[in-house]
Design a protein around this motif. Sequence first.
Motif, mmCIF file in Angstrom:
data_model
loop_
_atom_site.group_PDB
_atom_site.id
_atom_site.type_symbol
_atom_site.label_atom_id
_atom_site.label_comp_id
_atom_site.label_asym_id
_atom_site.label_seq_id
_atom_site.Cartn_x
_atom_site.Cartn_y
_atom_site.Cartn_z
ATOM 1 N N ALA A 17 0.815 -1.218 0.000
ATOM 2 C CA ALA A 17 0.000 0.000 0.000
ATOM 3 C C ALA A 17 0.846 1.265 0.000
ATOM 4 O O ALA A 17 0.624 2.178 -0.793
ATOM 5 C CB ALA A 17 -0.936 -0.011 1.198
ATOM 6 N N THR A 18 1.844 1.321 0.899
ATOM 7 C CA THR A 18 2.656 2.532 1.001
ATOM 8 C C THR A 18 3.457 2.768 -0.260
ATOM 9 O O THR A 18 3.492 3.885 -0.793
ATOM 10 C CB THR A 18 3.603 2.442 2.210
ATOM 11 O OG1 THR A 18 2.832 2.236 3.396
ATOM 12 C CG2 THR A 18 4.405 3.711 2.364
ATOM 13 N N LEU A 21 1.164 3.904 -3.085
ATOM 14 C CA LEU A 21 0.757 5.304 -2.980
ATOM 15 C C LEU A 21 1.912 6.245 -3.315
ATOM 16 O O LEU A 21 1.707 7.296 -3.925
ATOM 17 C CB LEU A 21 0.236 5.585 -1.571
ATOM 18 C CG LEU A 21 -1.105 4.949 -1.217
ATOM 19 C CD1 LEU A 21 -1.435 5.189 0.250
ATOM 20 C CD2 LEU A 21 -2.216 5.491 -2.091
ATOM 21 N N LYS A 25 0.900 8.250 -6.368
ATOM 22 C CA LYS A 25 0.130 9.220 -5.587
ATOM 23 C C LYS A 25 -0.541 10.276 -6.475
ATOM 24 O O LYS A 25 -1.687 10.683 -6.214
ATOM 25 C CB LYS A 25 1.013 9.890 -4.542
ATOM 26 C CG LYS A 25 2.181 10.700 -5.087
ATOM 27 C CD LYS A 25 3.029 11.236 -3.936
ATOM 28 C CE LYS A 25 4.222 12.020 -4.453
ATOM 29 N NZ LYS A 25 5.066 12.513 -3.344
ATOM 30 N N ALA A 60 -2.554 10.830 7.750
ATOM 31 C CA ALA A 60 -1.801 10.091 6.737
ATOM 32 C C ALA A 60 -0.536 10.865 6.408
ATOM 33 O O ALA A 60 -0.534 12.100 6.349
ATOM 34 C CB ALA A 60 -2.653 9.889 5.480
ATOM 35 N N ASP A 62 1.458 11.190 3.777
ATOM 36 C CA ASP A 62 1.746 11.823 2.493
ATOM 37 C C ASP A 62 0.953 13.120 2.372
ATOM 38 O O ASP A 62 -0.268 13.098 2.363
ATOM 39 C CB ASP A 62 1.361 10.881 1.344
ATOM 40 C CG ASP A 62 1.953 11.361 0.035
ATOM 41 O OD1 ASP A 62 1.667 12.511 -0.345
ATOM 42 O OD2 ASP A 62 2.696 10.595 -0.601
ATOM 43 N N HIS A 195 -5.745 1.340 8.941
ATOM 44 C CA HIS A 195 -4.550 1.903 8.313
ATOM 45 C C HIS A 195 -4.951 2.879 7.204
ATOM 46 O O HIS A 195 -5.674 2.513 6.283
ATOM 47 C CB HIS A 195 -3.691 0.781 7.722
ATOM 48 C CG HIS A 195 -2.269 1.191 7.481
ATOM 49 N ND1 HIS A 195 -1.910 2.198 6.605
ATOM 50 C CD2 HIS A 195 -1.101 0.733 8.017
ATOM 51 C CE1 HIS A 195 -0.597 2.336 6.598
ATOM 52 N NE2 HIS A 195 -0.087 1.470 7.459
ATOM 53 N N ASP A 197 -3.326 4.202 4.671
ATOM 54 C CA ASP A 197 -2.886 3.852 3.314
ATOM 55 C C ASP A 197 -3.817 2.822 2.689
ATOM 56 O O ASP A 197 -4.134 2.884 1.499
ATOM 57 C CB ASP A 197 -1.457 3.303 3.335
ATOM 58 C CG ASP A 197 -0.428 4.376 3.647
ATOM 59 O OD1 ASP A 197 -0.831 5.549 3.818
ATOM 60 O OD2 ASP A 197 0.770 4.055 3.736
ATOM 61 N N TRP A 198 -4.249 1.860 3.494
ATOM 62 C CA TRP A 198 -5.133 0.815 2.967
ATOM 63 C C TRP A 198 -6.473 1.404 2.561
ATOM 64 O O TRP A 198 -7.071 0.984 1.567
ATOM 65 C CB TRP A 198 -5.322 -0.293 4.003
ATOM 66 C CG TRP A 198 -4.054 -0.929 4.443
ATOM 67 C CD1 TRP A 198 -2.800 -0.713 3.932
ATOM 68 C CD2 TRP A 198 -3.878 -1.869 5.508
ATOM 69 N NE1 TRP A 198 -1.867 -1.454 4.604
ATOM 70 C CE2 TRP A 198 -2.490 -2.178 5.582
ATOM 71 C CE3 TRP A 198 -4.756 -2.463 6.402
ATOM 72 C CZ2 TRP A 198 -1.980 -3.071 6.513
ATOM 73 C CZ3 TRP A 198 -4.238 -3.368 7.333
ATOM 74 C CH2 TRP A 198 -2.873 -3.663 7.383
ATOM 75 N N THR A 275 3.658 -3.173 5.530
ATOM 76 C CA THR A 275 3.307 -1.773 5.285
ATOM 77 C C THR A 275 3.862 -0.865 6.368
ATOM 78 O O THR A 275 4.335 0.233 6.106
ATOM 79 C CB THR A 275 1.770 -1.604 5.234
ATOM 80 O OG1 THR A 275 1.250 -2.460 4.224
ATOM 81 C CG2 THR A 275 1.396 -0.173 4.936
ATOM 82 N N TRP A 277 3.547 1.584 9.820
ATOM 83 C CA TRP A 277 2.723 2.752 10.080
ATOM 84 C C TRP A 277 3.567 4.022 10.037
ATOM 85 O O TRP A 277 4.790 3.950 9.946
ATOM 86 C CB TRP A 277 2.044 2.629 11.451
ATOM 87 C CG TRP A 277 1.074 1.490 11.507
ATOM 88 C CD1 TRP A 277 1.365 0.166 11.545
ATOM 89 C CD2 TRP A 277 -0.358 1.570 11.479
ATOM 90 N NE1 TRP A 277 0.212 -0.582 11.553
ATOM 91 C CE2 TRP A 277 -0.862 0.251 11.523
ATOM 92 C CE3 TRP A 277 -1.261 2.635 11.446
ATOM 93 C CZ2 TRP A 277 -2.217 -0.027 11.520
ATOM 94 C CZ3 TRP A 277 -2.615 2.359 11.454
ATOM 95 C CH2 TRP A 277 -3.084 1.040 11.490
ATOM 96 N N GLY A 279 3.966 6.294 7.722
ATOM 97 C CA GLY A 279 4.772 6.398 6.506
ATOM 98 C C GLY A 279 5.778 5.286 6.360
ATOM 99 O O GLY A 279 6.836 5.485 5.751
#
Length: 355
Positions: A17-18, A21, A25, A60, A62, A195, A197-198, A275, A277, A279
């Motif tokens: 996921a990270t 993204l 992104k 989040a 990002d 989460h 990102d998910w 993934t 947390w 970031g």
Amino acid sequence: MRLSRREFNKALAALGATGFLMRYKTDVVKAFEEAKSSGVKLFWLQGQSDSACTVSLLQASDPDLYDAVEELSVGISFHPTIMPSFGDEAIKVLEEEDPDVLVLEGSIPTGEMESACTFGERDGKEVTLVEWLNELIPRTKVAIVGFGSCAAYGGIPSGKDFDGRSPTNAVGLYQFLKGKNPPVPVVLLPGCPGHPDWLMVTLASVLLGIVLKLDDYWRPEVFFSSLIHDNCARRGFYDEGWFAESFHESNMRHNKCLFKLGCRGPMTFSACSETKWNGGINVCMNAGAPCIGCMHPNFPDETSPFFKAQSRLEIDLTKTVFTTLTGAVLVGAGAYIVTHAIRESKVEKERRKEE
């Protein structure tokens, strides 16, 4: 985003996921902007919750993705915590508009105290979350998303008290919709909190008409197909039979597995370890905290009491664990499990004698 469904799933599986993204992104934000310009409406309801999942989303890491949410590029028509409207004006949205995507945060009270969660009034009577869900779910056009363990399976509010019941008979979308044939796909993202990102990946996929492959608990397999234990940074210590005996040895510098401190990683399916947390910076076990199994469908009852050593390995869930154990583990973990079980048995016998 110009990825096909196959390309989307392939990239997500390869990058996580990270990573997904970070690489895509701009395309994800563009998908949200296009959704807003085309009039896609997202309704976010909150049940029995502490709003931690909303906080998780808004924090989040990002900034581009944060801006996409903060500026309502995803078209959030209703969210009780962050929407500017209030009172009758806010409730009017629920009554007159149809959601394309319906997101639930928090559990659903269905017992005698279902009025614990209400939104607005009709004819002087409060409208419960159950009533709103029964109205909105049939009107939802694209997807229903449960964000966080409470929304997915009931979470903390569904925990049983000393009488063996949840005070509000709290359930998640899984129980609420089981056997009801909802009109659109239902995607559940457990976690305490969920989460961010998910969720961003899930929202991007459903807005693009791509439904991620789900397991029997309606979770995206890409995030919930492997045990936390299998990809834990401490897995090597487990394989060598190096176990922390107290929290004084929980720091990573001690090179110890947290199994004896009650880690539920061996029974919980989740991509936490991959993934991470904040970031991709950290995860519970790396920070010295045993996994409490917050991603497990039966959290918290089946994973508690927290920080209490397990008396046996969840062999049926870990699947391959005994094919990978070394001799050290058979001596370390195996012997520990046996002695701990004997100790528990003695304590139970003594308790019965006292009674």
